[in-house]
Design a protein around this motif. Structure first.
Motif, PDB file in Angstrom:
ATOM      1  N   HIS A 288      47.036  67.307 -30.782  1.00 41.00           N
ATOM      2  CA  HIS A 288      48.309  65.789 -31.748  1.00 41.00           C
ATOM      3  C   HIS A 288      47.378  64.239 -30.926  1.00 41.00           C
ATOM      4  CE1 HIS A 288      50.890  69.533 -31.246  1.00 41.00           C
ATOM      5  NE2 HIS A 288      50.816  68.589 -32.772  1.00 41.00           N
ATOM      6  N   HIS A 289      46.488  64.283 -29.960  1.00 43.19           N
ATOM      7  CA  HIS A 289      46.110  62.804 -30.105  1.00 43.19           C
ATOM      8  C   HIS A 289      43.970  63.158 -30.094  1.00 43.19           C
ATOM      9  CE1 HIS A 289      49.990  62.064 -28.579  1.00 43.19           C
ATOM     10  NE2 HIS A 289      49.589  60.746 -29.176  1.00 43.19           N
ATOM     11  N   LYS A 290      43.713  64.041 -31.216  1.00 38.91           N
ATOM     12  CA  LYS A 290      42.280  63.892 -30.570  1.00 38.91           C
ATOM     13  C   LYS A 290      41.275  63.017 -30.787  1.00 38.91           C
ATOM     14  CE  LYS A 290      38.787  67.219 -32.773  1.00 38.91           C
ATOM     15  NZ  LYS A 290      38.188  68.247 -34.172  1.00 38.91           N
ATOM     16  N   GLY A 291      41.864  62.281 -31.197  1.00 43.09           N
ATOM     17  CA  GLY A 291      40.732  60.984 -31.178  1.00 43.09           C
ATOM     18  C   GLY A 291      40.815  59.608 -30.115  1.00 43.09           C
ATOM     19  N   ASP A 292      42.082  60.376 -28.948  1.00 44.69           N
ATOM     20  CA  ASP A 292      42.040  59.857 -27.496  1.00 44.69           C
ATOM     21  C   ASP A 292      40.726  60.415 -26.952  1.00 44.69           C
ATOM     22  OD1 ASP A 292      43.607  57.843 -28.952  1.00 44.69           O
ATOM     23  OD2 ASP A 292      45.807  59.041 -28.290  1.00 44.69           O
ATOM     24  N   ALA A 293      41.383  62.099 -27.220  1.00 41.82           N
ATOM     25  CA  ALA A 293      41.044  62.449 -25.773  1.00 41.82           C
ATOM     26  C   ALA A 293      39.335  62.832 -26.044  1.00 41.82           C
ATOM     27  CB  ALA A 293      41.434  64.106 -25.999  1.00 41.82           C
ATOM     28  N   VAL A 294      38.550  62.665 -27.917  1.00 39.87           N
ATOM     29  CA  VAL A 294      37.060  62.208 -27.412  1.00 39.87           C
ATOM     30  C   VAL A 294      36.716  61.028 -26.837  1.00 39.87           C
ATOM     31  CG1 VAL A 294      35.660  61.913 -29.106  1.00 39.87           C
ATOM     32  CG2 VAL A 294      37.100  63.745 -29.483  1.00 39.87           C
ATOM     33  N   ALA A 295      37.732  60.208 -27.530  1.00 38.35           N
ATOM     34  CA  ALA A 295      37.254  58.293 -27.163  1.00 38.35           C
ATOM     35  C   ALA A 295      37.148  58.381 -25.491  1.00 38.35           C
ATOM     36  CB  ALA A 295      38.615  57.612 -27.649  1.00 38.35           C
ATOM     37  N   TYR A 296      37.621  59.065 -25.120  1.00 39.95           N
ATOM     38  CA  TYR A 296      38.030  59.041 -23.105  1.00 39.95           C
ATOM     39  C   TYR A 296      36.614  59.621 -23.200  1.00 39.95           C
ATOM     40  CZ  TYR A 296      39.044  59.265 -18.527  1.00 39.95           C
ATOM     41  OH  TYR A 296      38.678  59.507 -16.652  1.00 39.95           O
ATOM     42  N   LEU A 297      36.009  60.888 -23.811  1.00 41.02           N
ATOM     43  CA  LEU A 297      35.234  61.838 -23.224  1.00 41.02           C
ATOM     44  C   LEU A 297      33.850  61.020 -23.696  1.00 41.02           C
ATOM     45  CD1 LEU A 297      36.408  65.582 -24.166  1.00 41.02           C
ATOM     46  CD2 LEU A 297      35.919  64.175 -21.816  1.00 41.02           C
ATOM     47  N   LYS A 298      33.924  59.821 -24.342  1.00 40.81           N
ATOM     48  CA  LYS A 298      32.340  59.392 -24.785  1.00 40.81           C
ATOM     49  C   LYS A 298      32.370  58.518 -23.763  1.00 40.81           C
ATOM     50  CE  LYS A 298      32.015  57.356 -29.587  1.00 40.81           C
ATOM     51  NZ  LYS A 298      32.748  56.749 -29.769  1.00 40.81           N
ATOM     52  N   LEU A 368      34.305  67.771 -25.920  1.00 39.31           N
ATOM     53  CA  LEU A 368      33.179  66.870 -25.891  1.00 39.31           C
ATOM     54  C   LEU A 368      32.028  67.196 -26.402  1.00 39.31           C
ATOM     55  CD1 LEU A 368      31.411  65.857 -23.344  1.00 39.31           C
ATOM     56  CD2 LEU A 368      31.581  68.516 -22.089  1.00 39.31           C
ATOM     57  N   GLN A 369      31.808  67.926 -27.096  1.00 40.33           N
ATOM     58  CA  GLN A 369      31.255  68.060 -28.108  1.00 40.33           C
ATOM     59  C   GLN A 369      31.240  67.315 -29.419  1.00 40.33           C
ATOM     60  OE1 GLN A 369      30.795  71.497 -30.934  1.00 40.33           O
ATOM     61  NE2 GLN A 369      28.347  71.411 -30.464  1.00 40.33           N
ATOM     62  N   HIS A 370      32.368  66.928 -29.795  1.00 42.33           N
ATOM     63  CA  HIS A 370      32.454  65.788 -30.431  1.00 42.33           C
ATOM     64  C   HIS A 370      32.369  64.354 -30.199  1.00 42.33           C
ATOM     65  CE1 HIS A 370      34.824  67.528 -34.169  1.00 42.33           C
ATOM     66  NE2 HIS A 370      35.578  68.523 -33.358  1.00 42.33           N
ATOM     67  N   ALA A 371      32.144  64.115 -28.605  1.00 39.19           N
ATOM     68  CA  ALA A 371      31.975  62.935 -27.871  1.00 39.19           C
ATOM     69  C   ALA A 371      30.331  62.605 -27.950  1.00 39.19           C
ATOM     70  CB  ALA A 371      33.143  63.099 -26.463  1.00 39.19           C
ATOM     71  N   ILE A 372      29.974  64.137 -27.615  1.00 40.01           N
ATOM     72  CA  ILE A 372      28.734  64.191 -27.574  1.00 40.01           C
ATOM     73  C   ILE A 372      27.573  63.792 -29.405  1.00 40.01           C
ATOM     74  CG2 ILE A 372      25.832  65.098 -27.336  1.00 40.01           C
ATOM     75  CD1 ILE A 372      27.629  67.029 -25.170  1.00 40.01           C
TER      76      ILE A 372
END
Length: 395
Positions: A288-298, A368-372
């Motif tokens: 539900h917070h995909k953007g936040d999770a991806v931001a952290y992994l970035k 992680l793939q989205h962050a990369i």
């Protein structure tokens, strides 16, 4: 006169007290609303004045727009808080400490959604069990955990159906269990390793170190629970004060005992399986917070790149934050593989650790793939990579 006489605390202590990043603290200071004293190049804060300031600005501190200096009105729907659990006392998870000091998570969250203000709270815990409790209760959204707490989280997934922990990325890795060793008090004469079964030992409960000590004692014919459960600071203090014969420790405690000449390391090559650490979040929150999770992994991947490309700068930053000599922090980070990528060998290692619990390790490589991809780096598969670790650390 000492700064303590004037009730002054250091900049780092004030940041830890407030639970914010260095960048957030600097913004508050530059607004000239946070009182401070500057002596030469050193910034000091009066603890009493800081407490009064916090009480006065208690509403503003809950309003993330204050941290950025914004003057626009933000609706409650646009406000949110993310609590990150980390362990600054565990070297393999120094990524989160560096991220906090540099303010890169806040930066990535702002890039992800400039119209939304997010307040990041940092919870520095002594062990992974405390972080697991926060994840279960929902007070922590993302946490850095060692390999055994990661496995333990999967067991709790079966016990608590509402708790859906998922591994989002790896953090520091070392082969053969390096970074976790048995440290015995200096001066002890050890003729046979089995003798340790008769001496007072300690390690952290439900931890990567505690698991390895239990396994070692079991292999020597001793009782697997024949040691005291103590926090790592207490373990080191017990060795220094000669109240303990030894302890299974993780870095930087291993290096610190050697630096101060109070301990001897029996397994410098490490203890057993590869030592892994990783990033865990609740699956429902991440979804539900995909953007936040991806931001952290970035931010996570960026810190890994920073450590690899600027090891001396990273070592100095950690040294200032933790009060550890920079030569020690530099030596430690040079021995760690800073690579977030999933490998089959990593998953097999976790599976071996989970064997007594018979749990399948749940991971999700899509975030992680989205962050990369967002960092415009070469993509890798969402599935674990086969074979040995690549010579070049990827992400």
């Amino acid at each position: 006169m000492t700064s303590q006489r004037f009730n002054l605390i250091s900049l780092h202590d004030a940041i830890d007290l407030l639970g914010v990043s260095r960048s957030t603290f600097d913004r508050w200071r530059k607004l000239k609303q946070l009182p401070f004293v500057k002596i030469g190049k050193e910034i000091l804060i009066d603890k009493n004045e800081l407490e009064q300031w916090v009480r006065h600005h208690s509403f503003s501190l809950q309003n993330p727009s204050f941290a950025s200096g914004a003057t626009t009105t933000i609706t409650p729907q646009e406000q949110s808080t993310i609590t990150v659990g980390y362990q600054s006392g565990t070297a393999h998870m120094w990524t989160a400490l560096i991220m906090k000091e540099l303010g890169w998570l806040e930066e990535e969250l702002n890039i992800a959604n400039p119209s939304r203000s997010v307040h990041v709270k940092w919870l520095d815990a002594a062990n992974g069990t405390l972080l697991l409790q926060g994840l279960i209760g929902g007070s922590i959204q993302i946490a850095s955990l060692g390999d055994y707490p990661i496995v333990l989280s999967q067991s709790l997934r079966q016990t608590l159906p509402a708790f859906r922990p998922v591994l989002l990325a790896f953090d520091g890795k070392t082969s053969g269990g390096q970074g976790i060793s048995l440290v015995m008090r200096k001066g002890l004469e050890i003729n046979e390793i089995s003798e340790i079964c008769q001496w007072p030992l300690s390690s952290a409960a439900q931890s990567s170190a505690g698991y390895r000590l239990s396994k070692l004692l079991q292999s020597l014919g001793g009782h697997e629970h024949h040691f005291e459960h103590k926090e790592m600071d207490e373990c080191m203090a017990g060795i220094v004060k000669r109240k303990l014969a030894g302890s299974v420790m993780w870095e930087p405690y291993i290096s610190l005992t050697q630096y101060h000449g109070v301990g001897q390391v029996l397994f410098p090559e490490g203890m057993g399986e590869n030592y892994l650490t990783g990033i865990v979040a609740d699956e429902n929150w991440a979804r539900h917070h995909k953007g936040d999770a991806v931001a952290y992994l970035k931010a996570h991947v960026r810190v890994h790149m920073f450590i690899r490309n600027n090891p001396l700068a990273a070592a100095e930053l950690i040294s200032r934050a933790k009060g550890i000599p920079p030569e020690i922090t530099a030596s430690i980070i040079a021995k760690v593989r800073w690579d977030a990528i999933f490998y089959s060998k990593d998953m097999n290692t976790l599976q071996q650790l989970s064997h007594p619990l018979f749990q399948e390790i749940c991971f999700e490589g899509e975030y992680l793939q989205h962050a990369i991809n967002a960092l415009k780096l070469p993509l890798v598969s969402c599935d674990p990579l086969e074979g040995e670790w690549a010579v070049e650390q990827l992400y």
